[in-house]
Design a protein around this motif. Structure first.
Motif, PDB file in Angstrom:
ATOM      1  N   GLU A   1       1.007   4.169  -3.038  1.00 44.16           N
ATOM      2  CA  GLU A   1       0.905   5.414  -2.757  1.00 44.16           C
ATOM      3  C   GLU A   1       2.505   6.337  -3.271  1.00 44.16           C
ATOM      4  O   GLU A   1       2.159   7.496  -3.999  1.00 44.16           O
ATOM      5  N   ASP A   2       3.482   5.959  -2.835  1.00 43.32           N
ATOM      6  CA  ASP A   2       4.773   6.419  -3.019  1.00 43.32           C
ATOM      7  C   ASP A   2       4.753   6.600  -4.719  1.00 43.32           C
ATOM      8  O   ASP A   2       5.204   7.807  -5.050  1.00 43.32           O
ATOM      9  N   LYS A   3       4.483   5.385  -5.385  1.00 43.40           N
ATOM     10  CA  LYS A   3       4.683   5.439  -6.944  1.00 43.40           C
ATOM     11  C   LYS A   3       3.434   6.130  -7.479  1.00 43.40           C
ATOM     12  O   LYS A   3       3.280   6.089  -8.930  1.00 43.40           O
ATOM     13  N   ASN A   4       2.243   6.401  -7.171  1.00 40.22           N
ATOM     14  CA  ASN A   4       0.751   6.700  -7.340  1.00 40.22           C
ATOM     15  C   ASN A   4       0.486   6.066  -8.585  1.00 40.22           C
ATOM     16  O   ASN A   4       0.178   6.296  -9.639  1.00 40.22           O
ATOM     17  N   LEU A   5       0.550   4.703  -8.374  1.00 42.98           N
ATOM     18  CA  LEU A   5       0.110   3.539  -9.220  1.00 42.98           C
ATOM     19  C   LEU A   5      -1.319   3.679  -9.638  1.00 42.98           C
ATOM     20  O   LEU A   5      -1.704   3.131 -10.603  1.00 42.98           O
TER      21      LEU A   5
ATOM     22  N   SER B   1       0.784  -1.108  -0.198  1.00 44.04           N
ATOM     23  CA  SER B   1      -0.272   0.093  -0.041  1.00 44.04           C
ATOM     24  C   SER B   1       0.778   1.092   0.013  1.00 44.04           C
ATOM     25  O   SER B   1       0.514   2.214  -0.800  1.00 44.04           O
ATOM     26  N   ASN B   2       1.975   1.201   0.855  1.00 40.44           N
ATOM     27  CA  ASN B   2       2.796   2.479   0.852  1.00 40.44           C
ATOM     28  C   ASN B   2       3.540   2.511  -0.351  1.00 40.44           C
ATOM     29  O   ASN B   2       3.731   3.685  -0.930  1.00 40.44           O
TER      30      ASN B   2
ATOM     31  N   GLU C   1      -4.686   5.614  -9.341  1.00 34.65           N
ATOM     32  CA  GLU C   1      -5.259   7.123  -9.127  1.00 34.65           C
ATOM     33  C   GLU C   1      -6.570   7.216  -8.334  1.00 34.65           C
ATOM     34  O   GLU C   1      -6.454   8.077  -7.333  1.00 34.65           O
ATOM     35  N   ASN C   2      -7.450   6.136  -8.518  1.00 33.63           N
ATOM     36  CA  ASN C   2      -8.849   6.375  -7.586  1.00 33.63           C
ATOM     37  C   ASN C   2      -8.469   5.534  -6.297  1.00 33.63           C
ATOM     38  O   ASN C   2      -7.421   4.880  -6.141  1.00 33.63           O
TER      39      ASN C   2
END
Length: 157
Positions: A64-68, A60-61, A70-71
């Protein structure tokens, strides 16, 4: 979607605690306005809930870090249940000595004790019962590619 699934599989593999753990399946399913990530992991010696929680947080982190994604998404990490079909040679190896119900690609069903797994095939010890005769046991081999589904049989004896 399949590209994201491959990225996630690699990501999950990178967050497993050791070589004894492995990814069974990563599924991505749209659920209303969010995405459900169902991740199944297994281990040669079994999976703990702590391992599932750690993998869930780490993946999950990284998402989020890689913005894989969007929704909004929900992530579920678990081990395959007892009724979940075996999906890899490694899972078969883990279940040597247990009873399996195997559905072959041709529709035939075979039940027996898993004896060996080698070179892309399994060997089962199958009981043969002929009317009026004592049951005999024989070994049958089946290529993994010829198997549609295998389920470990739970015994309460």
């Amino acid at each position: 979607m399949s590209e994201l699934r491959e990225v996630l599989e690699e990501m999950v593999s990178g967050h497993l605690p050791d070589q004894g753990h492995f990814v069974v399946e990563v599924k991505i399913s749209p659920q209303g306005d969010q995405t459900l990530l169902s991740i199944l992991i297994d281990a040669d010696q079994g999976v703990t809930i702590d391992t599932c929680a750690k993998v869930s947080r780490a993946v999950s982190n990284e998402i989020e870090d890689k913005n894989l994604i969007e929704n909004a998404y929900r992530i579920e990490v678990s081990s395959p249940g007892v009724d979940y079909p075996l999906a890899s040679e490694r899972q078969y190896i883990k279940n040597i000595g247990r009873e399996l119900k195997v559905l072959l690609q041709d529709g035939k069903e075979v039940k027996g004790k898993l004896l060996t797994v080698a070179d892309g095939s399994i060997t089962l010890q199958v009981k043969k019962k002929e009317k009026g005769k004592k049951a005999t046991e024989e070994e049958t081999s089946h290529a993994l590619e010829d198997i549609k589904k295998s389920i470990v049989q739970v015994s309460f004896k």
